[in-house]
Scaffold this active site. Structure first.
Site, PDB file in Angstrom:
ATOM      1  N   GLY A 188       0.498  -0.829  -0.201  1.00  0.00           N
ATOM      2  CA  GLY A 188      -0.175  -0.012  -0.204  1.00  0.00           C
ATOM      3  C   GLY A 188       0.891   1.099   0.101  1.00  0.00           C
TER       4      GLY A 188
ATOM      5  CE  LYS B 236      -5.380  -6.635  -6.838  1.00  0.00           C
ATOM      6  NZ  LYS B 236      -6.290  -5.581  -7.548  1.00  0.00           N
TER       7      LYS B 236
ATOM      8  CG  ASP C  12      -1.131  -0.710   9.032  1.00  0.00           C
ATOM      9  OD1 ASP C  12      -1.714   0.731   8.620  1.00  0.00           O
ATOM     10  OD2 ASP C  12      -1.217  -1.319   8.475  1.00  0.00           O
TER      11      ASP C  12
ATOM     12  NE  ARG D 189     -26.359  12.863  15.123  1.00  0.00           N
ATOM     13  CZ  ARG D 189     -26.633  13.663  13.358  1.00  0.00           C
ATOM     14  NH1 ARG D 189     -25.886  14.852  13.420  1.00  0.00           N
ATOM     15  NH2 ARG D 189     -27.542  13.265  13.288  1.00  0.00           N
TER      16      ARG D 189
ATOM     17  NE  ARG E 131      -1.460  -5.196   8.384  1.00  0.00           N
ATOM     18  CZ  ARG E 131       0.057  -5.825   7.630  1.00  0.00           C
ATOM     19  NH1 ARG E 131      -0.437  -6.517   6.350  1.00  0.00           N
ATOM     20  NH2 ARG E 131       1.398  -5.474   7.670  1.00  0.00           N
TER      21      ARG E 131
ATOM     22  NE  ARG F 161     -26.246  10.574  11.646  1.00  0.00           N
ATOM     23  CZ  ARG F 161     -27.539  10.106  12.544  1.00  0.00           C
ATOM     24  NH1 ARG F 161     -27.245   9.290  13.166  1.00  0.00           N
ATOM     25  NH2 ARG F 161     -28.721  11.232  12.024  1.00  0.00           N
TER      26      ARG F 161
ATOM     27  CG  HIS G 134      -7.656   3.411   1.268  1.00  0.00           C
ATOM     28  ND1 HIS G 134      -8.606   3.076   0.912  1.00  0.00           N
ATOM     29  CD2 HIS G 134      -6.890   3.241   0.777  1.00  0.00           C
ATOM     30  CE1 HIS G 134      -8.444   1.544   1.200  1.00  0.00           C
ATOM     31  NE2 HIS G 134      -6.702   1.518   0.716  1.00  0.00           N
ATOM     32  CG  LEU G 135     -10.062  10.248   4.023  1.00  0.00           C
ATOM     33  CD1 LEU G 135     -11.346  11.274   4.604  1.00  0.00           C
ATOM     34  CD2 LEU G 135      -9.855  11.626   2.561  1.00  0.00           C
TER      35      LEU G 135
ATOM     36  NE  ARG H 215      -2.406   3.208   1.838  1.00  0.00           N
ATOM     37  CZ  ARG H 215      -3.049   1.813   0.911  1.00  0.00           C
ATOM     38  NH1 ARG H 215      -3.708   1.201   1.863  1.00  0.00           N
ATOM     39  NH2 ARG H 215      -3.465   1.726  -0.559  1.00  0.00           N
TER      40      ARG H 215
HETATM   41  O1  F6P Z   1      -1.408  -1.990   5.271  1.00  0.00           O
HETATM   42  C1  F6P Z   1      -1.682  -0.151   4.723  1.00  0.00           C
HETATM   43  C2  F6P Z   1      -3.372  -0.334   5.143  1.00  0.00           C
HETATM   44  O2  F6P Z   1      -3.210   1.314   4.456  1.00  0.00           O
HETATM   45  C3  F6P Z   1      -4.425  -1.095   6.241  1.00  0.00           C
HETATM   46  O3  F6P Z   1      -4.102  -0.155   7.277  1.00  0.00           O
HETATM   47  C4  F6P Z   1      -5.763  -1.187   5.833  1.00  0.00           C
HETATM   48  O4  F6P Z   1      -5.644  -2.251   6.174  1.00  0.00           O
HETATM   49  C5  F6P Z   1      -5.264  -1.474   3.844  1.00  0.00           C
HETATM   50  O5  F6P Z   1      -3.568  -1.170   3.975  1.00  0.00           O
HETATM   51  C6  F6P Z   1      -6.106  -1.166   2.626  1.00  0.00           C
HETATM   52  O6  F6P Z   1      -5.754  -1.840   1.600  1.00  0.00           O
HETATM   53  P1  F6P Z   1      -6.172  -1.480   0.764  1.00  0.00           P
HETATM   54  O7  F6P Z   1      -5.405  -0.490  -0.111  1.00  0.00           O
HETATM   55  O8  F6P Z   1      -5.875  -2.999  -0.478  1.00  0.00           O
HETATM   56  O9  F6P Z   1      -7.492  -1.486   0.774  1.00  0.00           O
END
Ligand code: F6P
Length: 354
Positions: free
Chosen positions: A12, A77, A143, A178, A187, A272, A278-279, A281
């Site tokens: 990732g 992959k 992570d 709320r 993970r 809520r 992914h924000l 990342r």
């Molecule tokens: O290992 C990094 C990570 O962002 C994890 O925190 C998360 O579970 C996973 O990758 C998400 O993976 P993908 O981008 O394949 O959805």
């Protein structure tokens, strides 16, 4: 002809990858006899026919240090040990193409490889090293779950994003009386959750290392919301799970699961769920990550010059060191439930649901 060092980003993406690439190239440019090339999409660029590689000179990496993502592309992959090949009957099967890849690297006159990636990528590094490859690993993951290094770049940026998000959720939670559940990545590790809960003043923090009891969570909520007034902010790691489940059996969905369990337990306050996803990342790496990534890049290339292969660069007590790759993939770095950080969180009243 110059000696070639191949750079690869795998798994990732993570804020700071480009800063590592730039640092490797700038350090290598001080050596007259070295050239850096990059494979697109991890090792897949080498494995494809025609190969997809990029020459990485100083102009190619100019100004990339603050850009998120990776200019080389990345993937978790396929790769050299699990290349997907269509069989005669139309089905697909994973094949080991590592020997083929080594031949291609020899043809390209690649003398060393720097593999920037998380645990999956470093497992590939170790296998290639055992096959005779001159390889160096650079740890990467938001992570922070890689052992052998005090911190991975990208993690502090992810914590910053999560904390800013929590700050925003606090104001809306307070206005509406709320319960807000913010699910963060990580993970099986609770690092992002624990850090952002501490920094963002969450009331409850649920992490995989401490399975939670829904009654305990409910009790804390009841202390905070009286006669419909009050609010609660909960940070939950994507891998967190209730005690009754015994083992962690999902990644992601933890926030929704918690909401449903709270409703089943009789909580009537509006809930809520925000899944940051992914924000965490994407986007610009904070300064700390750029600096750590730069230190890792320089050290990685210096290990290439020293021919100290089979090592991964790591941060240990403010120093950048080299550790054998096989040591780093032995176990994950999880939150120590007896650590000072968890103790601090408990002493300011954060509830872990235990
Ligand atoms: O290992 C990094 C990570 O962002 C994890 O925190 C998360 O579970 C996973 O990758 C998400 O993976 P993908 O981008 O394949 O959805």
């Amino acid at each position: 002809m110059k000696k070639r060092c191949l750079v690869v980003t795998g798994g990732g993406d993570c804020p700071g990858l480009n800063a590592v690439i730039r640092a490797i190239v700038r350090r290598a440019s001080l050596e007259k006899d070295w050239e850096i090339i990059g494979s697109l999409d991890a090792f897949n660029g080498i494995l494809r026919d025609p190969m997809e590689i990029k020459v990485l000179d100083k102009p190619a990496v100019a100004g990339i240090h603050y850009r998120g993502g990776t200019i080389l592309g990345t993937t978790n992959k396929y790769g050299p040990f699990a290349w997907l090949v269509q069989q005669k009957n139309g089905t697909w099967k994973e094949e080991d193409r590592s020997a083929d890849m080594l031949r291609k690297l020899e043809f390209l006159k690649v003398e060393a490889i720097i593999n920037i990636g998380g645990d999956g990528s470093q497992r590939i590094s170790q296998k290639l090293f055992e096959m005779g490859c001159n390889i160096i690993g650079v740890p990467k993951t938001i992570d922070n779950d890689l052992s052998s290094t005090d911190c991975t770049f990208g993690f502090p940026t992810a914590v910053e994003t999560a904390t800013e998000s929590l700050d925003k959720l606090v104001t809306t939670a307070a206005s509406h009386n709320r319960i807000f559940i913010m699910e963060v990545m990580g993970r099986e590790a609770g690092w992002i959750a624990l850090h952002s809960a501490l920094a963002g003043g969450a009331e409850i923090c649920l992490i995989p290392e401490i399975p939670y009891n829904i009654e305990k969570v409910k009790n804390r909520i009841s202390e905070r919301i009286i006669n419909g007034r009050g609010f609660v902010n909960i940070v939950i790691a994507e891998g967190a799970f209730p005690k009754e489940e015994k083992i962690q059996n999902h990644v992601s969905g933890a926030g929704i699961q918690l909401m449903n369990l709270l409703k089943d337990a009789g909580i009537e306050t509006d809930i809520r769920v925000t899944i940051l996803g992914h924000l965490q990342r994407g986007g610009t790496p904070i300064a700390y990550d750029r600096i750590l990534a730069t230190q890792f890049g320089v050290k990685a290339f210096e290990l290439v010059l020293e021919k100290d292969f089979g090592k991964m660069v790591a941060l240990r007590d403010k120093n950048i060191i080299a550790v054998p790759i096989d040591e780093t993939i032995e176990k994950y770095n999880l939150v120590d439930v007896d650590s000072d950080l968890v103790h601090t969180a408990r002493k300011i009243g954060i509830c872990f649901g235990d």
